[in-house]
Write an enzyme that holds these catalytic residues in place. Structure first.
Site, PDB file in Angstrom:
ATOM      1  N   CYS A  84      23.632   5.085 -11.902  1.00  0.00           N
ATOM      2  CA  CYS A  84      23.561   4.162 -10.314  1.00  0.00           C
ATOM      3  C   CYS A  84      23.056   2.829 -10.675  1.00  0.00           C
ATOM      4  O   CYS A  84      22.368   2.572 -11.569  1.00  0.00           O
ATOM      5  CB  CYS A  84      22.607   5.065  -9.488  1.00  0.00           C
ATOM      6  SG  CYS A  84      20.794   4.789  -9.873  1.00  0.00           S
ATOM      7  N   GLU A  85      23.796   1.933  -9.852  1.00  0.00           N
ATOM      8  CA  GLU A  85      23.264   0.442 -10.005  1.00  0.00           C
ATOM      9  C   GLU A  85      21.829   0.290  -9.428  1.00  0.00           C
ATOM     10  O   GLU A  85      21.557  -0.845  -9.623  1.00  0.00           O
ATOM     11  CB  GLU A  85      24.289  -0.108  -9.398  1.00  0.00           C
ATOM     12  CG  GLU A  85      24.424  -0.125  -7.904  1.00  0.00           C
ATOM     13  CD  GLU A  85      25.529  -1.061  -7.409  1.00  0.00           C
ATOM     14  OE1 GLU A  85      26.561  -1.445  -8.179  1.00  0.00           O
ATOM     15  OE2 GLU A  85      25.615  -1.609  -6.274  1.00  0.00           O
ATOM     16  N   HIS A  86      21.323   1.252  -8.912  1.00  0.00           N
ATOM     17  CA  HIS A  86      19.905   0.789  -8.178  1.00  0.00           C
ATOM     18  C   HIS A  86      19.031   1.116  -9.290  1.00  0.00           C
ATOM     19  O   HIS A  86      17.814   0.434  -9.368  1.00  0.00           O
ATOM     20  CB  HIS A  86      19.535   1.700  -6.982  1.00  0.00           C
ATOM     21  CG  HIS A  86      20.899   1.240  -5.958  1.00  0.00           C
ATOM     22  ND1 HIS A  86      21.293   2.142  -5.221  1.00  0.00           N
ATOM     23  CD2 HIS A  86      21.144  -0.095  -5.729  1.00  0.00           C
ATOM     24  CE1 HIS A  86      22.019   1.531  -4.338  1.00  0.00           C
ATOM     25  NE2 HIS A  86      22.068   0.409  -4.483  1.00  0.00           N
ATOM     26  N   HIS A  87      19.090   2.139 -10.159  1.00  0.00           N
ATOM     27  CA  HIS A  87      17.940   2.494 -11.095  1.00  0.00           C
ATOM     28  C   HIS A  87      18.287   2.664 -12.519  1.00  0.00           C
ATOM     29  O   HIS A  87      17.620   3.343 -13.474  1.00  0.00           O
ATOM     30  CB  HIS A  87      17.427   3.886 -10.558  1.00  0.00           C
ATOM     31  CG  HIS A  87      16.854   3.949  -9.389  1.00  0.00           C
ATOM     32  ND1 HIS A  87      17.726   4.375  -8.424  1.00  0.00           N
ATOM     33  CD2 HIS A  87      15.630   3.657  -8.569  1.00  0.00           C
ATOM     34  CE1 HIS A  87      17.228   4.216  -6.951  1.00  0.00           C
ATOM     35  NE2 HIS A  87      15.830   3.762  -7.317  1.00  0.00           N
ATOM     36  N   GLN A 104      27.940   5.988  -5.688  1.00  0.00           N
ATOM     37  CA  GLN A 104      29.104   7.003  -5.335  1.00  0.00           C
ATOM     38  C   GLN A 104      30.210   6.528  -4.245  1.00  0.00           C
ATOM     39  O   GLN A 104      31.392   6.819  -4.729  1.00  0.00           O
ATOM     40  CB  GLN A 104      28.471   8.318  -5.184  1.00  0.00           C
ATOM     41  CG  GLN A 104      29.685   9.617  -5.242  1.00  0.00           C
ATOM     42  CD  GLN A 104      28.806  10.662  -4.961  1.00  0.00           C
ATOM     43  OE1 GLN A 104      27.721  11.091  -5.664  1.00  0.00           O
ATOM     44  NE2 GLN A 104      29.671  11.612  -4.524  1.00  0.00           N
ATOM     45  N   HIS A 124      22.371  12.955  -8.614  1.00  0.00           N
ATOM     46  CA  HIS A 124      21.912  11.573  -9.056  1.00  0.00           C
ATOM     47  C   HIS A 124      20.828  11.830  -9.629  1.00  0.00           C
ATOM     48  O   HIS A 124      19.768  12.301  -8.863  1.00  0.00           O
ATOM     49  CB  HIS A 124      21.853  10.950  -7.848  1.00  0.00           C
ATOM     50  CG  HIS A 124      23.267  10.630  -7.319  1.00  0.00           C
ATOM     51  ND1 HIS A 124      23.594   9.172  -7.014  1.00  0.00           N
ATOM     52  CD2 HIS A 124      24.249  11.213  -6.978  1.00  0.00           C
ATOM     53  CE1 HIS A 124      24.900   9.092  -6.682  1.00  0.00           C
ATOM     54  NE2 HIS A 124      25.328  10.136  -6.404  1.00  0.00           N
ATOM     55  N   CYS A 170      18.382   9.955 -10.199  1.00  0.00           N
ATOM     56  CA  CYS A 170      17.312   9.013  -9.666  1.00  0.00           C
ATOM     57  C   CYS A 170      16.575   9.677  -8.452  1.00  0.00           C
ATOM     58  O   CYS A 170      15.678   9.279  -7.856  1.00  0.00           O
ATOM     59  CB  CYS A 170      18.165   7.636  -9.138  1.00  0.00           C
ATOM     60  SG  CYS A 170      19.284   7.607  -8.071  1.00  0.00           S
TER      61      CYS A 170
HETATM   62 ZN   LIG Z   1      19.755   5.390  -8.079  1.00  0.00          ZN
END
Ligand SMILES: [Zn+2]
Length: 203
Positions: free
Chosen positions: A88-91, A129, A157, A159
């Site tokens: 995931c590009e956030h975490h 996703q 996920h 995260c």
């Molecule tokens: Zn994430």
């Protein structure tokens, strides 16, 4: 759409990447110079090369070789349960899941392993996703120009399981339906029936 590698800022050197990992190890509260962590920055850099190798691949190019001798086959082609690993590009946390990819060919078909390679080419990047699902579907649609494309992804996920709300066992499902899969409910129903059949290992 994805940003081609040539448009991204100059790639740091491996030494710079390893230095960044050392900084994160110190940030975590540990000492990067202790024996157990000595080779960790180099290992992480190698792991990143593997996790994110999709940036080096042109997914559309994977679909350029097609076959037209299909004896008039004009039904759904479905490749299901394609396991993938993404981040995931956030975490930067892993996303582990399965993709189901279907298309209704218009004369030309592609080798089925190529569909799995397209999934990997986009999965091995930083993702959300929803975009992963759309990118796979749009690339197949643009390259093969079939009557329709359907991509369904279900994944976990990390995260969400190992941080934040801490909810293990939750799966996220996304789908992109194009062409006849969007417009024709009979075609969509046929796809769902194919997806609900027992897996080959159960025959
Ligand atoms: Zn994430």
């Amino acid at each position: 759409m994805s940003v081609p590698p040539s448009d991204t800022p100059k790639r740091p050197t491996q030494a710079e990447a390893e230095q960044a990992v050392r900084t994160l190890l110190r940030w975590a509260g540990d000492n990067p110079d202790r024996e157990g962590l000595h080779d960790t920055p180099a290992r992480v850099a190698r792991a990143y090369t593997e996790f994110f190798c999709g940036y080096e691949i042109d997914p559309a190019a994977l679909l350029r070789r097609t076959f037209s001798e299909v004896e008039g086959y004009d039904e759904i082609v479905l490749l299901r349960d394609i396991r993938f690993e993404s981040h995931c590009e956030h975490h930067l946390a892993p996303i582990i899941g399965r993709a189901h990819v279907a298309y209704l060919p218009r004369q030309r078909v592609v080798g089925i392993s190529k569909l799995a390679r397209v999934v990997d080419a986009y999965a091995k990047r930083l993702q959300i996703q929803e975009r992963l699902t759309a990118q796979i579907a749009n690339t197949i649609n643009d390259e093969l120009e079939p009557h329709g494309v359907a991509v369904i992804i279900e994944s976990a996920h990390e995260c969400m399981t190992t941080r934040g709300v801490h909810k293990p066992g939750v799966s996220m499902v996304t789908s992109t339906m194009l062409g006849v899969f969007r417009e024709n409910s009979d075609t969509r129903r046929e796809l769902m029936a194919m997806l609900n059949r027992p897996a080959i290992s159960e025959y």
